[in-house]
Design an enzyme around this catalytic site. Structure first.
Site, PDB file in Angstrom:
ATOM      1  N   CYS A 117       0.827  -1.216   0.000  1.00 28.34           N
ATOM      2  CA  CYS A 117       0.000   0.000   0.000  1.00 28.34           C
ATOM      3  C   CYS A 117       0.859   1.263   0.000  1.00 28.34           C
ATOM      4  CB  CYS A 117      -0.953  -0.033   1.184  1.00 28.34           C
ATOM      5  SG  CYS A 117      -0.183  -0.472   2.752  1.00 28.34           S
TER       6      CYS A 117
HETATM    7  N1  NDP Z   1      -4.091  -4.829   5.287  1.00 31.84           N
HETATM    8  C1  NDP Z   1      -3.550  -4.118   4.297  1.00 31.84           C
HETATM    9  O1  NDP Z   1      -3.861  -2.911   4.106  1.00 31.84           O
HETATM   10  C2  NDP Z   1      -2.576  -4.738   3.373  1.00 31.84           C
HETATM   11  C3  NDP Z   1      -2.061  -6.002   3.586  1.00 31.84           C
HETATM   12  N2  NDP Z   1      -1.158  -6.530   2.708  1.00 31.84           N
HETATM   13  C4  NDP Z   1      -0.516  -7.818   2.923  1.00 31.84           C
HETATM   14  O2  NDP Z   1      -1.446  -8.873   2.717  1.00 31.84           O
HETATM   15  C5  NDP Z   1      -1.124  -9.974   3.573  1.00 31.84           C
HETATM   16  C6  NDP Z   1      -2.330 -10.273   4.413  1.00 31.84           C
HETATM   17  O3  NDP Z   1      -2.544  -9.124   5.215  1.00 31.84           O
HETATM   18  P1  NDP Z   1      -3.888  -8.861   5.987  1.00 31.84           P
HETATM   19  O4  NDP Z   1      -5.023  -9.389   5.200  1.00 31.84           O
HETATM   20  O5  NDP Z   1      -3.875  -7.444   6.394  1.00 31.84           O
HETATM   21  O6  NDP Z   1      -3.633  -9.774   7.273  1.00 31.84           O
HETATM   22  P2  NDP Z   1      -4.683 -10.460   8.251  1.00 31.84           P
HETATM   23  O7  NDP Z   1      -3.942 -10.744   9.503  1.00 31.84           O
HETATM   24  O8  NDP Z   1      -5.909  -9.636   8.327  1.00 31.84           O
HETATM   25  O9  NDP Z   1      -5.036 -11.821   7.510  1.00 31.84           O
HETATM   26  C7  NDP Z   1      -4.152 -12.911   7.448  1.00 31.84           C
HETATM   27  C8  NDP Z   1      -4.985 -14.153   7.457  1.00 31.84           C
HETATM   28  O10 NDP Z   1      -4.131 -15.298   7.437  1.00 31.84           O
HETATM   29  C9  NDP Z   1      -4.696 -16.245   8.332  1.00 31.84           C
HETATM   30  N3  NDP Z   1      -3.720 -17.253   8.764  1.00 31.84           N
HETATM   31  C10 NDP Z   1      -2.881 -17.204   9.826  1.00 31.84           C
HETATM   32  N4  NDP Z   1      -2.180 -18.345   9.898  1.00 31.84           N
HETATM   33  C11 NDP Z   1      -2.596 -19.130   8.874  1.00 31.84           C
HETATM   34  C12 NDP Z   1      -2.267 -20.437   8.440  1.00 31.84           C
HETATM   35  N5  NDP Z   1      -1.357 -21.173   9.073  1.00 31.84           N
HETATM   36  N6  NDP Z   1      -2.887 -20.921   7.342  1.00 31.84           N
HETATM   37  C13 NDP Z   1      -3.820 -20.197   6.678  1.00 31.84           C
HETATM   38  N7  NDP Z   1      -4.192 -18.960   7.060  1.00 31.84           N
HETATM   39  C14 NDP Z   1      -3.581 -18.441   8.138  1.00 31.84           C
HETATM   40  C15 NDP Z   1      -5.154 -15.388   9.482  1.00 31.84           C
HETATM   41  O11 NDP Z   1      -6.046 -16.074  10.331  1.00 31.84           O
HETATM   42  P3  NDP Z   1      -6.141 -15.665  11.891  1.00 31.84           P
HETATM   43  O12 NDP Z   1      -6.432 -14.206  11.943  1.00 31.84           O
HETATM   44  O13 NDP Z   1      -7.223 -16.523  12.409  1.00 31.84           O
HETATM   45  O14 NDP Z   1      -4.803 -16.007  12.469  1.00 31.84           O
HETATM   46  C16 NDP Z   1      -5.828 -14.258   8.736  1.00 31.84           C
HETATM   47  O15 NDP Z   1      -7.144 -14.577   8.389  1.00 31.84           O
HETATM   48  C17 NDP Z   1       0.065  -9.548   4.437  1.00 31.84           C
HETATM   49  O16 NDP Z   1       1.242 -10.066   3.914  1.00 31.84           O
HETATM   50  C18 NDP Z   1       0.014  -8.031   4.347  1.00 31.84           C
HETATM   51  O17 NDP Z   1       1.279  -7.477   4.534  1.00 31.84           O
HETATM   52  C19 NDP Z   1      -0.813  -5.845   1.586  1.00 31.84           C
HETATM   53  C20 NDP Z   1      -1.303  -4.600   1.333  1.00 31.84           C
HETATM   54  C21 NDP Z   1      -2.155  -3.911   2.255  1.00 31.84           C
HETATM   55  C1  X2W Z   2      -0.560   0.197   9.412  1.00 27.98           C
HETATM   56  C2  X2W Z   2       0.355  -0.936   9.036  1.00 27.98           C
HETATM   57  O1  X2W Z   2       0.792  -1.717   9.856  1.00 27.98           O
HETATM   58  N1  X2W Z   2       0.669  -1.050   7.778  1.00 27.98           N
HETATM   59  C3  X2W Z   2       1.520  -2.063   7.273  1.00 27.98           C
HETATM   60  C4  X2W Z   2       1.536  -1.898   5.803  1.00 27.98           C
HETATM   61  C5  X2W Z   2       0.383  -2.580   5.212  1.00 27.98           C
HETATM   62  C6  X2W Z   2       0.845  -3.849   4.685  1.00 27.98           C
HETATM   63  O2  X2W Z   2       0.550  -4.879   5.208  1.00 27.98           O
HETATM   64  O3  X2W Z   2       1.690  -3.657   3.713  1.00 27.98           O
HETATM   65  P1  X2W Z   2       2.141  -4.633   2.628  1.00 27.98           P
HETATM   66  O4  X2W Z   2       1.480  -4.120   1.480  1.00 27.98           O
HETATM   67  O5  X2W Z   2       3.590  -4.488   2.521  1.00 27.98           O
HETATM   68  O6  X2W Z   2       1.863  -6.018   2.924  1.00 27.98           O
HETATM   69  C7  X2W Z   2       2.954  -1.959   7.686  1.00 27.98           C
HETATM   70  O7  X2W Z   2       3.461  -0.879   7.873  1.00 27.98           O
HETATM   71  O8  X2W Z   2       3.618  -3.005   7.719  1.00 27.98           O
END
Ligand code: NDP
Ligand code: X2W
Length: 324
Positions: A117
């Site tokens: 992001c």
């Molecule tokens: N949120 C954001 O704005 C952004 C996120 N990302 C990236 O996307 C990825 C996901 O992030 P995000 O959705 O925010 O994270 P979350 O923590 O919201 O979601 C991760 C999911 O993975 C699940 N999980 C944990 N352990 C396991 C396992 N062993 N097998 C299968 N599933 C599992 C978790 O379950 P549980 O919660 O029950 O442990 C949870 O539902 C990350 O790498 C993040 O950096 C990228 C851009 C932006």
């Molecule tokens: C507020 C917050 O914690 N933000 C995350 C960035 C969001 C994210 O998960 O970034 P990726 O797109 O790199 O996966 C962080 O700084 O790590």
């Protein structure tokens, strides 16, 4: 023709749910769903990863690397939403607006890394300026950002809603204070910088939406550059792009001008601003986006359509709030 099968590994997480929401109800693809009771069952995940035409990883970096290792089917393609593979050998960076042939690279790739992001905002601002020779690759760059708390995933969302603890929970937190945030390598690589920028993110008490900003002392550049040249270079680079909007130059603006990080929530849009003070020879570049839209799930579905050759005639909007 059989419909392409998509498996979202991590579909119950913040990004996974947002991708699923955008894909639900579509008739041009089939969503493979895991039994919620087995969503962390490695054997079941492995079965679905290998059954999918496209596996979309919405997991932490370590789990994303492990998931790629579980794929034995050479026909399974991967879109990884995590940071794990953004600068990895053999992976294509999933920012279609990076350069003219990027959509074709994404279309033909077996492995695509969805951009982060903050890095989407930073790269979108910096790359065209470095490419146009307005910003030397060696220039000391400072990137700041302010994100809504859904950027921290489920654990931060829960903590912000009063369940559990998280070091970023609170009204406002400055972080990345180790000066080595996970986004830095991708910002350097795809902005074509020669040195690491100083990158200081922050997170505040709103759920979704973000601003990424790059302040510039134009007088410190080896070649004089004016604000309108910066805006023109951005405008030229993104001409004709549907999801990137270069806003009109704002020169010596009103002291009361303000930007709301939440203004693009629910969209797949990215807005780029240049604020210019010619007399002071200072400029401020700002990118505004929804961290869960163009910063994650919107961009992911845009990439899914590109990878699978499905109609891209969509706006990738999704207005459900980030879940807990
Ligand atoms: N949120 C954001 O704005 C952004 C996120 N990302 C990236 O996307 C990825 C996901 O992030 P995000 O959705 O925010 O994270 P979350 O923590 O919201 O979601 C991760 C999911 O993975 C699940 N999980 C944990 N352990 C396991 C396992 N062993 N097998 C299968 N599933 C599992 C978790 O379950 P549980 O919660 O029950 O442990 C949870 O539902 C990350 O790498 C993040 O950096 C990228 C851009 C932006
Ligand atoms: C507020 C917050 O914690 N933000 C995350 C960035 C969001 C994210 O998960 O970034 P990726 O797109 O790199 O996966 C962080 O700084 O790590």
């Amino acid at each position: 023709m059989p419909k392409p099968k998509i498996f979202i590994d991590g579909e119950a997480g913040t990004t996974g749910l947002q991708i699923r929401g955008r894909l639900q109800g579509r008739e041009d693809l089939e969503l493979l769903s895991i039994d919620p009771a087995r969503r962390k069952d490695q054997a079941e995940r492995k079965r679905l990863l290998n059954e999918a035409d496209l596996a979309v990883l919405c997991l932490s970096d370590d789990l994303a690397r492990a998931a790629v290792g579980m794929i034995e089917n050479p026909a399974t393609r991967v879109l990884d939403a995590s940071t794990a593979h953004r600068v990895a050998e053999g992976w294509v960076f999933g920012f279609p607006e990076l350069e003219p042939d990027q959509p074709e690279r994404i279309r033909t790739a077996g492995r695509v890394a969805n951009p982060g992001c903050y890095s989407t905002g930073a790269i979108a601002l910096l790359r065209p300026l470095v490419e146009a020779g307005l910003l030397p690759a060696e220039h000391p760059v400072f990137v700041q950002g302010a994100s809504g708390y859904s950027g921290g995933g489920r654990s931060l969302i829960r903590a912000m809603r009063g369940e559990g603890e998280h070091y970023l929970a609170g009204s406002y937190r400055l972080y990345g204070l180790g000066l080595a945030h996970k986004h830095v390598p991708e910002i350097v690589r795809y902005s074509r910088l020669a040195r690491d920028p100083l990158f200081i993110p922050s997170v505040g008490n709103w759920a979704q939406g973000m601003l990424v900003h790059v302040p510039l002392h134009l007088w410190a550049l080896p070649k004089p550059v004016r604000g309108e040249e910066l805006q023109a270079a951005l405008q030229q680079h993104y001409a004709g792009q549907r999801f990137v909007r270069v806003m009109p130059l704002e020169r010596v603006g009103s002291a009361e001008r303000a930007l709301d990080p939440q203004a693009l929530n629910g969209t797949n849009l990215l807005e780029l601003f240049v604020f210019d003070h010619p007399a002071k020879e200072q400029a401020l570049l700002v990118a505004r986006l929804d961290n869960l839209g163009k910063g994650a799930a919107g961009a992911a579905v845009q990439n899914i359509d590109l990878m699978l050759g499905l109609s891209g005639d969509r706006n990738y909007e999704y207005t459900e709030d980030a879940p807990c």
